[in-house]
Motif scaffolding. Structure first.
Motif, short mmCIF file in Angstrom:
data_model
loop_
_atom_site.label_atom_id
_atom_site.label_comp_id
_atom_site.label_asym_id
_atom_site.label_seq_id
_atom_site.Cartn_x
_atom_site.Cartn_y
_atom_site.Cartn_z
N THR A 9 0.91 -1.17 0.13
CA THR A 9 -0.14 0.09 0.04
C THR A 9 0.73 1.44 -0.13
O THR A 9 0.45 2.39 -0.16
CB THR A 9 -0.84 -0.12 1.31
N VAL A 12 6.16 3.22 -2.67
CA VAL A 12 7.33 2.18 -3.28
C VAL A 12 6.46 0.96 -3.66
O VAL A 12 6.60 0.59 -4.69
CB VAL A 12 8.52 1.88 -2.42
N ALA A 34 0.37 -5.78 4.05
CA ALA A 34 0.67 -4.47 4.45
C ALA A 34 0.29 -4.59 6.28
O ALA A 34 0.23 -5.70 6.63
CB ALA A 34 -0.14 -3.32 4.07
N SER A 38 -4.44 -1.68 6.86
CA SER A 38 -4.70 -1.76 5.46
C SER A 38 -5.53 -3.27 5.31
O SER A 38 -6.06 -3.75 4.08
CB SER A 38 -3.73 -1.63 4.48
N SER A 93 14.62 -1.79 2.24
CA SER A 93 15.03 -0.95 3.30
C SER A 93 16.43 -1.05 3.59
O SER A 93 17.40 -1.98 2.93
CB SER A 93 14.57 -1.62 4.63
N ARG A 97 21.65 -3.75 4.08
CA ARG A 97 22.48 -3.38 2.86
C ARG A 97 23.85 -3.43 3.27
O ARG A 97 24.61 -3.70 2.22
CB ARG A 97 22.10 -1.90 2.58
N CYS A 126 17.94 5.23 -2.57
CA CYS A 126 17.45 5.86 -3.62
C CYS A 126 18.43 6.95 -4.27
O CYS A 126 18.48 6.95 -5.57
CB CYS A 126 15.90 6.44 -3.49
N SER A 156 9.10 12.57 -1.51
CA SER A 156 8.24 11.26 -1.75
C SER A 156 9.41 10.29 -1.44
O SER A 156 9.18 8.97 -1.08
CB SER A 156 7.60 10.94 -3.26
N GLY A 159 8.26 8.87 2.19
CA GLY A 159 7.10 7.95 2.30
C GLY A 159 5.99 8.81 2.04
O GLY A 159 5.92 9.90 1.88
N GLY A 313 15.05 4.25 -8.25
CA GLY A 313 15.44 4.44 -6.72
C GLY A 313 14.96 3.48 -5.87
O GLY A 313 15.31 3.32 -4.70
N ALA A 314 14.08 2.64 -6.51
CA ALA A 314 13.26 1.84 -5.55
C ALA A 314 12.70 0.65 -6.51
O ALA A 314 13.49 -0.43 -6.80
CB ALA A 314 12.33 2.24 -4.45
N1 LIG Z 1 10.13 6.39 -0.88
C1 LIG Z 1 11.31 6.05 -1.62
O1 LIG Z 1 11.79 6.95 -2.59
C2 LIG Z 1 12.18 4.83 -1.28
C3 LIG Z 1 13.16 4.56 -1.69
C4 LIG Z 1 13.99 3.54 -1.76
C5 LIG Z 1 13.65 2.90 -0.36
N2 LIG Z 1 12.87 2.89 0.20
C6 LIG Z 1 12.13 2.31 1.34
O2 LIG Z 1 11.12 1.53 0.95
C7 LIG Z 1 10.30 1.32 2.20
C8 LIG Z 1 8.80 1.90 2.18
O3 LIG Z 1 8.95 3.22 1.72
P1 LIG Z 1 7.59 4.12 1.12
O4 LIG Z 1 8.07 5.27 0.68
O5 LIG Z 1 6.65 3.05 0.27
O6 LIG Z 1 6.85 4.29 2.70
P2 LIG Z 1 5.40 4.44 2.79
O7 LIG Z 1 4.49 5.08 1.59
O8 LIG Z 1 5.29 4.98 4.13
O9 LIG Z 1 4.68 2.96 2.81
C9 LIG Z 1 5.19 2.27 3.94
C10 LIG Z 1 4.44 0.93 3.78
O10 LIG Z 1 4.99 -0.04 4.72
C11 LIG Z 1 3.64 -0.80 5.34
N3 LIG Z 1 3.68 -1.00 6.81
C12 LIG Z 1 4.14 -0.15 7.67
N4 LIG Z 1 4.02 -0.60 8.94
C13 LIG Z 1 3.75 -2.07 8.75
C14 LIG Z 1 3.68 -2.94 9.52
N5 LIG Z 1 3.73 -3.22 10.80
N6 LIG Z 1 3.34 -4.14 9.17
C15 LIG Z 1 3.39 -4.57 7.66
N7 LIG Z 1 3.28 -3.44 6.62
C16 LIG Z 1 3.59 -2.16 7.22
C17 LIG Z 1 2.68 0.08 5.05
O11 LIG Z 1 1.49 -0.68 5.22
P3 LIG Z 1 0.18 0.27 5.62
O12 LIG Z 1 -0.43 1.26 4.51
O13 LIG Z 1 -0.89 -0.66 5.86
O14 LIG Z 1 0.54 1.43 6.79
C18 LIG Z 1 2.92 0.55 3.76
O15 LIG Z 1 2.44 -0.19 2.85
C19 LIG Z 1 11.09 2.02 3.41
O16 LIG Z 1 11.75 0.95 4.02
C20 LIG Z 1 12.03 3.12 2.63
O17 LIG Z 1 13.00 3.54 3.38
C21 LIG Z 1 11.80 3.95 -0.20
#
Ligand SMILES: NC(=O)c1ccc[n+]([C@@H]2O[C@H](COP(=O)([O-])OP(=O)(O)OC[C@H]3O[C@@H](n4cnc5c(N)ncnc54)[C@H](OP(=O)(O)O)[C@@H]3O)[C@@H](O)[C@H]2O)c1
Length: 328
Positions: A9, A12, A34, A38, A93, A97, A126, A156, A159, A313-314
């Protein structure tokens, strides 16, 4: 083939779904995970509405590949539940790494580090990912020795919560914005630049800056690479930009450097138009522009690169790795 998307959800996760639809076999079976918040909701994959499951140790089965983007804590807690049942885990995450036995893979650079015994693969940071894509062809030709990257990280990258905060802040008038204290970051980000991205560490650098240092060395295979990073957060929705001053062992000429960049799959050199985050948004390639010789040495070049933090980046990189595993 069974694919699990953990964090489906999130910003990414939703992009991972789109890239899976585009790059993985159409008959793949998807399972979405998720948080409890969700669980029970639905997301569409390949025109099929799939119910989102809560991530917990009871409902994890055997999958071929699990794509994780649910934050480091979930990766640390649950990745092994997947790998122990025979699934590959590709983790977005920072949890694994820098583990020596875990390949840190940028597809197009070092996917060959995935061996027959690999189970867990880390997707790099990223901002680092975009920069190393531009550096790799230059390093292959001229031998990279040191670099000073200055990053302009988009919102973004932090998150969904940060994106909601940016949208709220954008609706405020100038006075309310200047005084706004309830935003995602320590200072308002709309119409602003915060000269710190990530969390400050004891050495005065942020964790985002230290990712440049450690991850670039590991991905490019240059343990002695000298990196002097500075990362800012900017009021841009998507697209991390980096100005980089790079020092090489060999003499450089700009025509050759641009040719190397353009010959490298996944990188485009823009000579006529300045590449901006708006240009990079939704693009699969890393865009490079403003490449010029250093003022003090013929072994230095300075350039700008920008890429979609949610794609190369992801999500794109993660799914490119998944496709590579499928084809292995
Ligand atoms: N954004 C970027 O550009 C980027 C780039 C590289 C890496 N990342 C990494 O990718 C990951 C996600 O980033 P994002 O930007 O997509 O963040 P985000 O939009 O905040 O999404 C977080 C996701 O994690 C889920 N989540 C949170 N707590 C959880 C739990 N207890 N159990 C299961 N699922 C859970 C959320 O589910 P719910 O919706 O149900 O809360 C949601 O699907 C992070 O580790 C981040 O460091 C992000």
């Amino acid at each position: 083939m069974k694919i699990a998307i953990v964090g489906a959800t999130g910003l990414v996760g939703r992009n991972i779904i789109k890239q899976c639809e585009r790059l993985l076999p159409q008959d793949a079976e998807f399972h979405l995970f998720a948080s409890s918040k969700s669980a029970g909701g639905k997301l569409t994959v390949n025109n099929e509405d799939l119910v989102i499951k809560e991530l917990n140790s009871e409902n994890i089965e055997k999958y071929d590949i699990a794509l994780f983007s649910a934050g480091g804590e979930r990766s640390k807690t649950f990745a092994e539940n997947f790998t122990s049942q025979g699934s590959y885990v590709i983790d977005n995450s920072s949890a694994f790494r820098l583990h020596e036995e875990v390949p840190l893979v940028v597809y197009g650079i070092n996917q060959n580090e995935i061996t027959s015994t690999t189970k867990l693969i880390a997707n790099p940071n990223c901002t680092t990912m975009g920069l190393v894509m531009a550096l790799k062809p230059l390093h292959d030709k001229f031998n990279l020795v040191s670099m000073t990257p200055v990053a302009y990280q988009a919102v973004s990258g932090s998150g969904s919560e940060a994106v909601s905060s940016l949208k709220k802040e954008e609706s405020l008038d100038a006075k309310s914005l200047a005084e706004y204290k309830d935003g995602y970051y320590t200072r308002p980000i709309a119409r602003n630049v915060i000269p710190l991205a990530g969390n400050l560490l004891d050495n005065g650098y942020s964790d985002e800056e230290m990712k440049f240092v450690h991850e670039s060395k590991k991905i490019l295979g240059i343990p002695e690479l000298v990196v002097e990073p500075s990362n800012a957060r900017v009021g841009v929705l998507t697209g991390h930009g980096v100005f980089c001053s790079a020092v090489f062992e060999n003499e450089i000429n700009t025509d050759e450097a641009i040719q190397e960049l353009n010959n490298f799959e996944g990188v485009q050199y823009w000579s006529e138009t300045l590449a901006t985050p708006l240009d990079a948004e939704n693009k699969y390639d890393v865009l490079v522009s403003r490449l010029r010789m250093g003022l003090s040495s013929s072994k230095i070049i300075n350039f700008w690169c920008v890429s979609d933090n949610l794609l190369k980046g992801a999500a794109l990189n993660a799914v490119q790795i998944a496709k590579h595993l499928v084809q292995k």
